[in-house]
Design a protein around this motif. Structure first.
Motif, PDB file in Angstrom:
ATOM      1  N   SER A  14       0.904  11.168   5.749  1.00 15.49           N
ATOM      2  CA  SER A  14      -0.387  10.581   5.407  1.00 15.49           C
ATOM      3  C   SER A  14      -1.099  10.072   6.656  1.00 15.49           C
ATOM      4  O   SER A  14      -0.496   9.454   7.530  1.00 15.49           O
ATOM      5  N   THR A  15      -2.394  10.325   6.717  1.00 14.42           N
ATOM      6  CA  THR A  15      -3.186   9.915   7.880  1.00 14.42           C
ATOM      7  C   THR A  15      -3.948   8.616   7.629  1.00 14.42           C
ATOM      8  O   THR A  15      -4.560   8.066   8.550  1.00 14.42           O
ATOM      9  N   GLN A  16      -3.911   8.107   6.390  1.00  8.56           N
ATOM     10  CA  GLN A  16      -4.653   6.893   6.059  1.00  8.56           C
ATOM     11  C   GLN A  16      -3.961   5.662   6.658  1.00  8.56           C
ATOM     12  O   GLN A  16      -2.742   5.529   6.553  1.00  8.56           O
ATOM     13  N   GLU A  17      -4.745   4.784   7.251  1.00  9.16           N
ATOM     14  CA  GLU A  17      -4.177   3.604   7.921  1.00  9.16           C
ATOM     15  C   GLU A  17      -3.620   2.596   6.926  1.00  9.16           C
ATOM     16  O   GLU A  17      -2.634   1.916   7.199  1.00  9.16           O
ATOM     17  N   TYR A  18      -4.254   2.488   5.751  1.00  8.22           N
ATOM     18  CA  TYR A  18      -3.863   1.511   4.747  1.00  8.22           C
ATOM     19  C   TYR A  18      -3.495   2.203   3.439  1.00  8.22           C
ATOM     20  O   TYR A  18      -3.896   3.341   3.178  1.00  8.22           O
ATOM     21  N   ALA A  19      -2.752   1.483   2.617  1.00  6.11           N
ATOM     22  CA  ALA A  19      -2.379   1.982   1.287  1.00  6.11           C
ATOM     23  C   ALA A  19      -2.659   0.898   0.250  1.00  6.11           C
ATOM     24  O   ALA A  19      -2.440  -0.293   0.511  1.00  6.11           O
ATOM     25  N   ILE A  20      -3.140   1.312  -0.900  1.00  5.26           N
ATOM     26  CA  ILE A  20      -3.300   0.408  -2.036  1.00  5.26           C
ATOM     27  C   ILE A  20      -2.309   0.847  -3.102  1.00  5.26           C
ATOM     28  O   ILE A  20      -2.334   1.993  -3.553  1.00  5.26           O
ATOM     29  N   ILE A  21      -1.390  -0.036  -3.460  1.00  4.41           N
ATOM     30  CA  ILE A  21      -0.340   0.262  -4.440  1.00  4.41           C
ATOM     31  C   ILE A  21      -0.685  -0.454  -5.730  1.00  4.41           C
ATOM     32  O   ILE A  21      -0.900  -1.670  -5.736  1.00  4.41           O
ATOM     33  N   THR A  22      -0.747   0.285  -6.839  1.00  6.94           N
ATOM     34  CA  THR A  22      -1.181  -0.312  -8.101  1.00  6.94           C
ATOM     35  C   THR A  22      -0.277   0.097  -9.250  1.00  6.94           C
ATOM     36  O   THR A  22       0.481   1.065  -9.160  1.00  6.94           O
ATOM     37  N   ASN A  23      -0.400  -0.647 -10.351  1.00  6.82           N
ATOM     38  CA  ASN A  23       0.217  -0.213 -11.599  1.00  6.82           C
ATOM     39  C   ASN A  23      -0.693   0.814 -12.257  1.00  6.82           C
ATOM     40  O   ASN A  23      -1.781   1.119 -11.760  1.00  6.82           O
ATOM     41  N   CYS A  24      -0.283   1.338 -13.398  1.00  8.45           N
ATOM     42  CA  CYS A  24      -1.041   2.389 -14.074  1.00  8.45           C
ATOM     43  C   CYS A  24      -1.700   1.907 -15.353  1.00  8.45           C
ATOM     44  O   CYS A  24      -2.397   2.689 -16.022  1.00  8.45           O
ATOM     45  N   ASN A  25      -1.489   0.661 -15.743  1.00  7.37           N
ATOM     46  CA  ASN A  25      -1.830   0.241 -17.107  1.00  7.37           C
ATOM     47  C   ASN A  25      -2.808  -0.931 -17.182  1.00  7.37           C
ATOM     48  O   ASN A  25      -2.795  -1.688 -18.142  1.00  7.37           O
ATOM     49  N   THR A  26      -3.666  -1.063 -16.161  1.00  2.50           N
ATOM     50  CA  THR A  26      -4.690  -2.101 -16.197  1.00  2.50           C
ATOM     51  C   THR A  26      -6.047  -1.481 -16.499  1.00  2.50           C
ATOM     52  O   THR A  26      -6.454  -0.506 -15.863  1.00  2.50           O
ATOM     53  N   VAL A  27      -6.736  -2.055 -17.472  1.00  2.00           N
ATOM     54  CA  VAL A  27      -8.091  -1.630 -17.834  1.00  2.00           C
ATOM     55  C   VAL A  27      -9.064  -2.503 -17.059  1.00  2.00           C
ATOM     56  O   VAL A  27      -9.167  -3.711 -17.315  1.00  2.00           O
ATOM     57  N   PHE A  28      -9.765  -1.915 -16.091  1.00  2.00           N
ATOM     58  CA  PHE A  28     -10.663  -2.675 -15.221  1.00  2.00           C
ATOM     59  C   PHE A  28     -11.561  -1.700 -14.466  1.00  2.00           C
ATOM     60  O   PHE A  28     -11.355  -0.481 -14.504  1.00  2.00           O
ATOM     61  N   ASN A  29     -12.571  -2.235 -13.785  1.00  2.00           N
ATOM     62  CA  ASN A  29     -13.442  -1.418 -12.944  1.00  2.00           C
ATOM     63  C   ASN A  29     -13.666  -2.176 -11.645  1.00  2.00           C
ATOM     64  O   ASN A  29     -14.354  -3.193 -11.610  1.00  2.00           O
TER      65      ASN A  29
END
Length: 343
Positions: free
Chosen positions: A115-130
């Motif tokens: 991966s070439t991206q400097e940062y990563a965002i790690i999330t769950n799969c089951n949140t309803v949001f925007n």
């Protein structure tokens, strides 16, 4: 140079309280709002934030999830460079409710190396949001923190973490020495060597973890202010496109305060309900406060109140089914429910 984000969605989560709806699918693939799946929210948020490389880590029952997402075309992730990646877990026995399992990531460590991206965002799969993750990245880089954990305004972690990709790789590689098994372990260890900051999100967000809150969150969509927060025009929620005819409202039918997806045939009365694609509702049937999933058939003179019908359920003529907002009546996928069975 513009800072880039790598999207990592942990789709291993399982909650016993949702068992009736997860027999044939993962939580990430749970239908929601008539035409969406739960994972559509976090995945669309990533795409709307400019993320072009997303890795999804499912555990079990992920055929439905892969069928829904396909190549990622509907999210503009079917690309020659980067795009959408699936990494099913080779590990059966681990706690799927701990977000960001390092053992799970370690089985696919080459992906993170490449991966070439400097940062990563790690999330769950089951949140309803925007949510747009870009302001959080800007805030994180200014703060000088090693890890940013996103919290909701009402308190408590949203189980989402922003971290440098290089530090994530280090945590994965040193998991046996440190004893850290997941992101939760790192941020909750008061003696860890890293600075952990909290970013407060003040928008609408609900983590789906039980039948009760799945039902209540779905019913909240019928409130215009909630709908507008989740589906703003400038940050759309994408989903799998299906070419189906418009819904047919037969003369004498009645629909009030409800969401009706495409391809339905409505003969009866529908009130305060969410109806998915291809549902058929017979003459004289009354549907109130219900979630009816795809291709269900409800025959004549049925009465349903506070009921969740999973996909492909057939309810025979004259059947009466009732639950409550706190305990909705759930019928599993593909079941045939008859009037004689409830007498």
């Amino acid at each position: 140079m513009k800072r880039e984000l790598l999207g990592v969605i942990d789709a291993t989560t399982y909650h016993d309280d949702l068992e009736d709806l997860l027999t044939h699918r993962s939580l990430a693939a749970l239908p929601f709002a008539g035409r969406y799946r739960i994972i559509d929210f976090v995945l669309s948020n990533m795409v709307n934030s400019g993320i072009r490389s997303v890795a999804i880590f499912p555990k079990m029952q992920y055929r439905s999830l892969m069928d829904h997402l396909g190549s990622g075309k509907n999210w503009d992730l079917n690309r020659k460079r980067d795009g959408l990646f699936f990494f099913p877990s080779p590990i059966v026995d681990f706690d799927g409710n701990k977000i960001g399992s390092f053992e799970n990531f370690a089985a696919n460590l080459d992906f993170f190396y490449r991966s070439t991206q400097e940062y990563a965002i790690i999330t769950n799969c089951n949140t309803v949001f925007n949510m747009n993750f870009r302001p959080i990245l800007d805030w994180h880089s200014r703060s000088g923190c090693d890890i940013t954990e996103i919290h909701h305004k009402d308190g408590g972690s949203m189980e989402m973490y922003l971290i440098k990709t290089s530090l994530l790789i280090k945590l994965i590689e040193t998991r046996n020495e440190t004893g850290y098994t997941c992101m939760n372990d790192v941020v909750n260890d008061l003696q860890n060597l890293y600075s952990v900051c909290h970013y407060e999100y003040d928008g609408y967000a609900v983590m789906i973890d039980s039948i009760e809150n799945y039902f209540s969150t779905s019913m909240n969509l019928l409130q215009s202010e909630v709908w507008q927060q989740l589906f703003p025009k400038d940050q759309p929620i994408f989903t799998k496109v299906k070419d189906e005819p418009p819904t047919k409202h037969v003369k004498g039918s009645e629909v009030r305060n409800s969401m009706i997806a495409n391809g339905c045939v409505i003969n009866g009365s529908v009130e305060n309900s969410i109806i998915s694609r291809g549902v058929k509702i017979g003459k004289g049937a009354v549907i109130k406060n219900c979630i009816i999933m795809q291709k269900c058939q409800i025959e004549e003179n049925c009465y349903l109140d506070s009921v969740i019908l999973d996909k492909d359920v057939k309810v025979e003529a004259g059947t009466h089914l009732s639950g409550t907002a706190q305990s909705p009546f759930v019928i599993r996928k593909g079941t045939q429910q008859g009037a004689l069975m409830n007498s």
